[in-house]
Design a protein around this motif. Structure first.
Motif, PDB file in Angstrom:
ATOM      1  N   PHE A 157       0.852  -1.187   0.000  1.00  0.00           N
ATOM      2  CA  PHE A 157       0.000   0.000   0.000  1.00  0.00           C
ATOM      3  C   PHE A 157       0.891   1.241   0.000  1.00  0.00           C
ATOM      4  O   PHE A 157       1.684   1.431   0.924  1.00  0.00           O
ATOM      5  CB  PHE A 157      -0.887   0.025   1.248  1.00  0.00           C
ATOM      6  CG  PHE A 157      -1.963  -1.031   1.254  1.00  0.00           C
ATOM      7  CD1 PHE A 157      -3.267  -0.711   0.915  1.00  0.00           C
ATOM      8  CD2 PHE A 157      -1.675  -2.341   1.594  1.00  0.00           C
ATOM      9  CE1 PHE A 157      -4.265  -1.680   0.920  1.00  0.00           C
ATOM     10  CE2 PHE A 157      -2.655  -3.322   1.609  1.00  0.00           C
ATOM     11  CZ  PHE A 157      -3.964  -2.988   1.268  1.00  0.00           C
ATOM     12  N   THR A 158       0.772   2.086  -1.008  1.00  0.00           N
ATOM     13  CA  THR A 158       1.553   3.307  -1.115  1.00  0.00           C
ATOM     14  C   THR A 158       0.620   4.493  -1.315  1.00  0.00           C
ATOM     15  O   THR A 158      -0.452   4.359  -1.912  1.00  0.00           O
ATOM     16  CB  THR A 158       2.593   3.221  -2.265  1.00  0.00           C
ATOM     17  OG1 THR A 158       3.309   4.466  -2.357  1.00  0.00           O
ATOM     18  CG2 THR A 158       1.932   2.925  -3.608  1.00  0.00           C
TER      19      THR A 158
ATOM     20  N   ALA B 109       3.258   1.697   3.647  1.00  0.00           N
ATOM     21  CA  ALA B 109       4.367   2.643   3.768  1.00  0.00           C
ATOM     22  C   ALA B 109       4.237   3.693   2.672  1.00  0.00           C
ATOM     23  O   ALA B 109       3.941   3.353   1.528  1.00  0.00           O
ATOM     24  CB  ALA B 109       5.699   1.918   3.626  1.00  0.00           C
ATOM     25  N   ILE B 110       4.467   4.948   3.013  1.00  0.00           N
ATOM     26  CA  ILE B 110       4.351   6.016   2.015  1.00  0.00           C
ATOM     27  C   ILE B 110       5.149   5.645   0.773  1.00  0.00           C
ATOM     28  O   ILE B 110       4.657   5.746  -0.333  1.00  0.00           O
ATOM     29  CB  ILE B 110       4.811   7.368   2.598  1.00  0.00           C
ATOM     30  CG1 ILE B 110       3.851   7.821   3.708  1.00  0.00           C
ATOM     31  CG2 ILE B 110       4.898   8.426   1.489  1.00  0.00           C
ATOM     32  CD1 ILE B 110       4.329   9.024   4.523  1.00  0.00           C
ATOM     33  N   SER B 111       6.389   5.198   0.958  1.00  0.00           N
ATOM     34  CA  SER B 111       7.291   4.811  -0.148  1.00  0.00           C
ATOM     35  C   SER B 111       7.136   5.756  -1.344  1.00  0.00           C
ATOM     36  O   SER B 111       6.602   5.362  -2.374  1.00  0.00           O
ATOM     37  CB  SER B 111       7.096   3.345  -0.545  1.00  0.00           C
ATOM     38  OG  SER B 111       5.757   2.934  -0.559  1.00  0.00           O
ATOM     39  N   PRO B 112       7.617   6.991  -1.178  1.00  0.00           N
ATOM     40  CA  PRO B 112       7.316   8.042  -2.149  1.00  0.00           C
ATOM     41  C   PRO B 112       7.985   7.916  -3.519  1.00  0.00           C
ATOM     42  O   PRO B 112       7.509   8.509  -4.479  1.00  0.00           O
ATOM     43  CB  PRO B 112       7.798   9.315  -1.455  1.00  0.00           C
ATOM     44  CG  PRO B 112       8.856   8.860  -0.508  1.00  0.00           C
ATOM     45  CD  PRO B 112       8.431   7.496  -0.064  1.00  0.00           C
TER      46      PRO B 112
ATOM     47  N   ARG C  55      10.296   1.495  -5.297  1.00  0.00           N
ATOM     48  CA  ARG C  55       9.152   0.565  -5.276  1.00  0.00           C
ATOM     49  C   ARG C  55       9.309  -0.471  -6.381  1.00  0.00           C
ATOM     50  O   ARG C  55       9.074  -1.657  -6.179  1.00  0.00           O
ATOM     51  CB  ARG C  55       7.824   1.311  -5.439  1.00  0.00           C
ATOM     52  CG  ARG C  55       7.393   2.116  -4.239  1.00  0.00           C
ATOM     53  CD  ARG C  55       5.949   2.584  -4.332  1.00  0.00           C
ATOM     54  NE  ARG C  55       5.567   3.197  -5.585  1.00  0.00           N
ATOM     55  CZ  ARG C  55       5.555   4.508  -5.825  1.00  0.00           C
ATOM     56  NH1 ARG C  55       5.896   5.371  -4.881  1.00  0.00           N
ATOM     57  NH2 ARG C  55       5.169   4.960  -6.998  1.00  0.00           N
ATOM     58  N   ASP C  56       9.738  -0.021  -7.560  1.00  0.00           N
ATOM     59  CA  ASP C  56       9.931  -0.941  -8.687  1.00  0.00           C
ATOM     60  C   ASP C  56      11.079  -1.912  -8.415  1.00  0.00           C
ATOM     61  O   ASP C  56      11.015  -3.077  -8.799  1.00  0.00           O
ATOM     62  CB  ASP C  56      10.163  -0.169  -9.988  1.00  0.00           C
ATOM     63  CG  ASP C  56       8.909   0.540 -10.479  1.00  0.00           C
ATOM     64  OD1 ASP C  56       7.795   0.222  -9.992  1.00  0.00           O
ATOM     65  OD2 ASP C  56       9.030   1.429 -11.349  1.00  0.00           O
TER      66      ASP C  56
ATOM     67  N   VAL D 112       1.866  -6.981  -5.354  1.00  0.00           N
ATOM     68  CA  VAL D 112       0.672  -6.263  -5.796  1.00  0.00           C
ATOM     69  C   VAL D 112       0.747  -4.856  -5.214  1.00  0.00           C
ATOM     70  O   VAL D 112       0.777  -4.685  -3.996  1.00  0.00           O
ATOM     71  CB  VAL D 112      -0.620  -6.974  -5.327  1.00  0.00           C
ATOM     72  CG1 VAL D 112      -1.850  -6.146  -5.674  1.00  0.00           C
ATOM     73  CG2 VAL D 112      -0.708  -8.371  -5.941  1.00  0.00           C
ATOM     74  N   GLU D 113       0.811  -3.882  -6.095  1.00  0.00           N
ATOM     75  CA  GLU D 113       0.891  -2.489  -5.662  1.00  0.00           C
ATOM     76  C   GLU D 113      -0.516  -1.908  -5.563  1.00  0.00           C
ATOM     77  O   GLU D 113      -1.289  -1.977  -6.515  1.00  0.00           O
ATOM     78  CB  GLU D 113       1.726  -1.685  -6.662  1.00  0.00           C
ATOM     79  CG  GLU D 113       2.084  -0.292  -6.206  1.00  0.00           C
ATOM     80  CD  GLU D 113       3.091   0.351  -7.138  1.00  0.00           C
ATOM     81  OE1 GLU D 113       4.000   1.025  -6.643  1.00  0.00           O
ATOM     82  OE2 GLU D 113       2.967   0.194  -8.384  1.00  0.00           O
ATOM     83  N   VAL D 114      -0.828  -1.381  -4.380  1.00  0.00           N
ATOM     84  CA  VAL D 114      -2.122  -0.747  -4.142  1.00  0.00           C
ATOM     85  C   VAL D 114      -1.857   0.741  -3.940  1.00  0.00           C
ATOM     86  O   VAL D 114      -1.236   1.148  -2.956  1.00  0.00           O
ATOM     87  CB  VAL D 114      -2.823  -1.331  -2.896  1.00  0.00           C
ATOM     88  CG1 VAL D 114      -4.164  -0.639  -2.673  1.00  0.00           C
ATOM     89  CG2 VAL D 114      -3.009  -2.840  -3.025  1.00  0.00           C
ATOM     90  N   PHE D 115      -2.311   1.540  -4.883  1.00  0.00           N
ATOM     91  CA  PHE D 115      -2.159   2.987  -4.790  1.00  0.00           C
ATOM     92  C   PHE D 115      -3.357   3.542  -4.028  1.00  0.00           C
ATOM     93  O   PHE D 115      -4.481   3.509  -4.512  1.00  0.00           O
ATOM     94  CB  PHE D 115      -2.063   3.596  -6.190  1.00  0.00           C
ATOM     95  CG  PHE D 115      -1.927   5.095  -6.220  1.00  0.00           C
ATOM     96  CD1 PHE D 115      -1.361   5.819  -5.171  1.00  0.00           C
ATOM     97  CD2 PHE D 115      -2.355   5.798  -7.333  1.00  0.00           C
ATOM     98  CE1 PHE D 115      -1.226   7.200  -5.217  1.00  0.00           C
ATOM     99  CE2 PHE D 115      -2.223   7.180  -7.398  1.00  0.00           C
ATOM    100  CZ  PHE D 115      -1.664   7.883  -6.340  1.00  0.00           C
TER     101      PHE D 115
END
Length: 177
Positions: free
Chosen positions: A10-11, A84-87, A92-93, A103-106
């Motif tokens: 989750f970002t 995590a914010i992970s800006p 992230r990639d 699985v990236e959840v924006f």
């Protein structure tokens, strides 16, 4: 319950709803009998990455360490919920590439909405200059280009966002129907 390991990352901006959504998703998966671990950014910072600051290098190292733990768990059949914010998109990639089942959840909410929800008073402190390098104010947030799931928390109710994540995990083959 036997299942494939996966990291659900989750970002989003501070106050977008990452922790709120991820906690409900985690509880529903736990109730359904899935093996899972939750790595929340705030909790990780007080334990795993204590001593790291908020420079780009330290933020990247923070995400690398979360990614390392996530990878260990994922390859052992655990569903890992990371909030995590992970800006920065590049890191992230990088983590996605190492983990594979990712699985990236924006968790997407406009900056103004996040500032309205600012329970910790962080945006106010950032705007007054008390907090330097604050994501979304004095430091960039790079949104994902192709997240597997996007939750618009300014437009959706909590249960809509939670159901979107759970359905996405089913559609991607990580959860049983």
């Amino acid at each position: 319950m036997e299942h494939k390991g996966v990291t659900v990352w989750f970002t989003g901006l501070s106050g977008a709803g990452k922790t709120t959504i991820s906690q409900v998703v985690a509880q529903k998966l736990k109730d359904a009998g899935y093996k899972l671990e939750v790595l929340d950014g705030d909790i990780v910072r007080t334990n795993l990455t204590k001593g790291l600051g908020f420079s780009k290098e330290d933020r990247d190292e923070n995400i690398r360490r979360i990614g390392f733990v996530s990878n260990l768990l994922t390859r052992n059949g655990v569903i890992v919920i990371v909030s995590a914010i992970s800006p920065y998109r590049e890191i992230r990639d990088e983590v996605r590439g190492k983990i594979g089942n990712f699985v990236e959840v924006f968790v997407n909410a406009p900056l103004a909405t996040c500032e309205e929800r600012d329970v910790k008073g962080l945006y106010k402190k950032a705007r007054s200059g008390e907090i330097k390098m604050f994501t979304g104010i004095s430091d960039p947030y790079e949104p994902p280009l192709n997240p597997e799931i996007e939750c618009r928390t300014d437009l959706e109710e909590l249960d809509e966002s939670v159901n979107k994540v759970l359905q996405g995990l089913k559609d991607l083959g990580y959860l049983a129907d």
